[in-house]
Design an enzyme around this catalytic site. Structure first.
Site, PDB file in Angstrom:
ATOM      1  N   TRP A 105       3.236  -1.182  -2.879  1.00 10.89           N
ATOM      2  CA  TRP A 105       3.749  -1.577  -1.565  1.00 10.89           C
ATOM      3  C   TRP A 105       2.625  -2.103  -0.685  1.00 10.89           C
ATOM      4  CZ3 TRP A 105       2.567   0.276   3.346  1.00 10.89           C
ATOM      5  CH2 TRP A 105       3.402  -0.157   4.379  1.00 10.89           C
ATOM      6  N   HIS A 106       1.440  -1.529  -0.812  1.00 13.17           N
ATOM      7  CA  HIS A 106       0.327  -1.953   0.025  1.00 13.17           C
ATOM      8  C   HIS A 106      -0.191  -3.338  -0.350  1.00 13.17           C
ATOM      9  CE1 HIS A 106       0.094   2.302   1.289  1.00 13.17           C
ATOM     10  NE2 HIS A 106      -0.526   1.833   2.351  1.00 13.17           N
ATOM     11  N   GLY A 107      -0.037  -3.747  -1.576  1.00 17.37           N
ATOM     12  CA  GLY A 107      -0.535  -5.073  -1.927  1.00 17.37           C
ATOM     13  C   GLY A 107      -0.234  -5.429  -3.369  1.00 17.37           C
TER      14      GLY A 107
END
Length: 484
Positions: free
Chosen positions: A325-327
């Site tokens: 989700w962060h990257g």
């Protein structure tokens, strides 16, 4: 538009606040909400107006699905479940297309030696946050914990500018009853004072501390070809404290800006570097994301209800997806895996019944977090390994040349004396020491705000922070979580 910009501080924020309370004072409640929605969408569009239709489509899609779930509350469960699945799937498809399409195409090309062209899409601002917020709303609507039949209310729930770009991820029931409260529609001097305190505390953290540390972190990760032991530790710690003060600064500013409208957003940051184990860390860091992952991923996977083996599996899956989700990069996935694995090890340690000295426990937790941030920050595997190698001493040990006279006896052990490639190492070491002292021994902004009483002394203190922070706005920099 950035919180740490002249346009926001001197024009957008005061005009939006004054317009909102003026319209409410005239009794034009609907116009006041519309003003806030339009202002928030303008705030969003400032970055790139081309993505305004995207967020509007997302809002309308989820509003229709959510209101339909509420209206079908008496319908058979399969009907509502299919509607919920359709809504969540639509959100994930939109997020996946813009955020992960090139990531998957690149990996397919690597695995199968194909040559599919990358889409090279620009990541729409805040898509990860407004997608998760609306998924939470759909689930809440399905469980009859939220319902919204007014489009303007729903648009305000999603677009309210203090939380829109990087959280906190808010539930409908946490925010919208506050907007409906008559007493919150009037100017509140105490809330404005407290909001200004939080806002300028956050601005100070961002532009004075985080942006200064960013210079050393960027040099070490992005420019240096290798890092000696001390340099690597200064680089890793610079990023560890940069992301702390950057994200806690944003959270303070978001909560402060909302409080000026008499709206209290949920706390998102509670001194995470004081944690003495990794479970405690995640109860303190990005608290609303942790809540989302627990309630809408970990528990639906089965949580801890089906035995230890599946509990460990669920933890790993949750944090693998949390990392993704962060990257869209394997370094983010690996960072998530490390934290999932750390939580598994923590659970196993608890089962032994053994207890660790509290100082040692903190040291282990903090250093794990510091090491794992390296993979979070690095743009590539070689970049991460460069920093890790330096931290482990594999790229040599260099001490300041001035210490050669006193510590020359270390030379046969391979210790070198000379200049650091890192600029101003003494200044970096001092700021890192101050940062460590602040995060460990100073009360956090939420604790300070609880005891905040408007008065002359407080006004002078807030004014001094504001002046220093505003004078430091020489180069506007994005908040780190804007990239996620």
């Amino acid at each position: 538009m950035l919180f740490n910009s002249y346009e926001f501080i001197f024009l957008f924020l005061p005009l939006t606040i004054l317009g909102y309370f003026f319209l409410n004072h005239q009794g034009w409640k609907g116009a006041a909400k519309a003003w806030l929605v339009v202002a928030s969408l303008f705030f969003y569009s400032w970055w790139n107006v081309i993505y305004l239709p995207l967020i509007l489509f997302s809002m309308l899609f989820n509003y229709i699905i959510g209101s339909s779930l509420a209206k079908l509350s008496s319908s058979p469960n399969p009907t509502r479940r299919l509607l919920l699945i359709a809504g969540i799937s639509g959100d994930l498809v939109l997020l996946g297309y813009f955020k992960y399409a090139d990531f998957f195409i690149g990996n397919i090309n690597l695995l199968f030696s194909t040559h599919f062209s990358l889409l090279r899409l620009t990541l729409p601002l805040a898509i990860s946050f407004f997608t998760f917020q609306q998924i939470a709303y759909l689930v809440d609507a399905y469980q009859a914990k939220a319902q919204e039949y007014d489009w303007l209310n729903y648009a305000l729930f999603v677009s309210f500018f203090p939380h829109l770009i990087a959280g906190p991820i808010v539930h409908h029931r946490e925010m919208m009853p506050q907007f409906a409260s008559p007493e919150n529609k009037s100017w509140n001097y105490e809330n404005v004072s407290r909001g200004l305190f939080l806002f300028f505390t956050g601005l100070f953290k961002k532009v004075v501390i985080a942006d200064t540390l960013a210079g050393w972190a960027s040099f070490g990760f992005d420019q240096a070809s290798s890092l000696s032991l001390l340099e690597a530790w200064m680089v890793s710690l610079s990023y560890t404290f940069q992301i702390y003060f950057d994200f806690s600064g944003y959270s303070d500013m978001a909560l402060g800006a909302a409080l000026m409208f008499n709206i209290r957003l949920p706390i998102n940051f509670n001194s995470p570097y004081k944690a003495r184990n990794i479970q405690e860390f995640w109860r303190r860091w990005h608290m609303t994301l942790s809540r989302f992952l627990r309630n809408y991923l970990y528990i639906p996977l089965g949580g801890n209800r089906h035995g230890e083996a599946k509990l460990y599996r669920n933890l790993i899956i949750t944090f693998l997806l949390g990392g993704l989700w962060h990257g869209a990069a394997w370094t983010f996935v690996f960072w998530g895996f490390l934290h999932g694995l750390a939580l598994v090890i923590h659970r196993l340690w608890q089962k032994t019944g053994l207890r660790m000295n509290q100082v040692l426990a903190w040291l282990v937790c903090f250093n794990f977090v510091n090491f794992s941030w390296v993979f979070f920050r690095a743009q590539s595997w070689p970049e991460a390994l460069k920093v890790i190698k330096g931290m482990l001493g594999f790229s040599g040990i260099v001490l300041p040349a001035g210490l050669a006279g006193k510590l020359g006896f270390l030379a046969p052990a391979g210790v070198l004396f000379g200049e650091f490639t890192l600029q101003s190492p003494a200044r970096a070491a001092l700021l890192l020491a101050v940062s460590l002292a602040l995060v460990l021994f100073w009360r956090n902004s939420m604790e300070l705000e609880k005891d905040f009483t408007p008065g002359l002394r407080q006004a002078v203190w807030v004014g001094a922070m504001a002046l220093v922070a505003i004078l430091s706005l020489t180069g506007i920099s994005e908040f780190l979580y804007f990239n996620f």
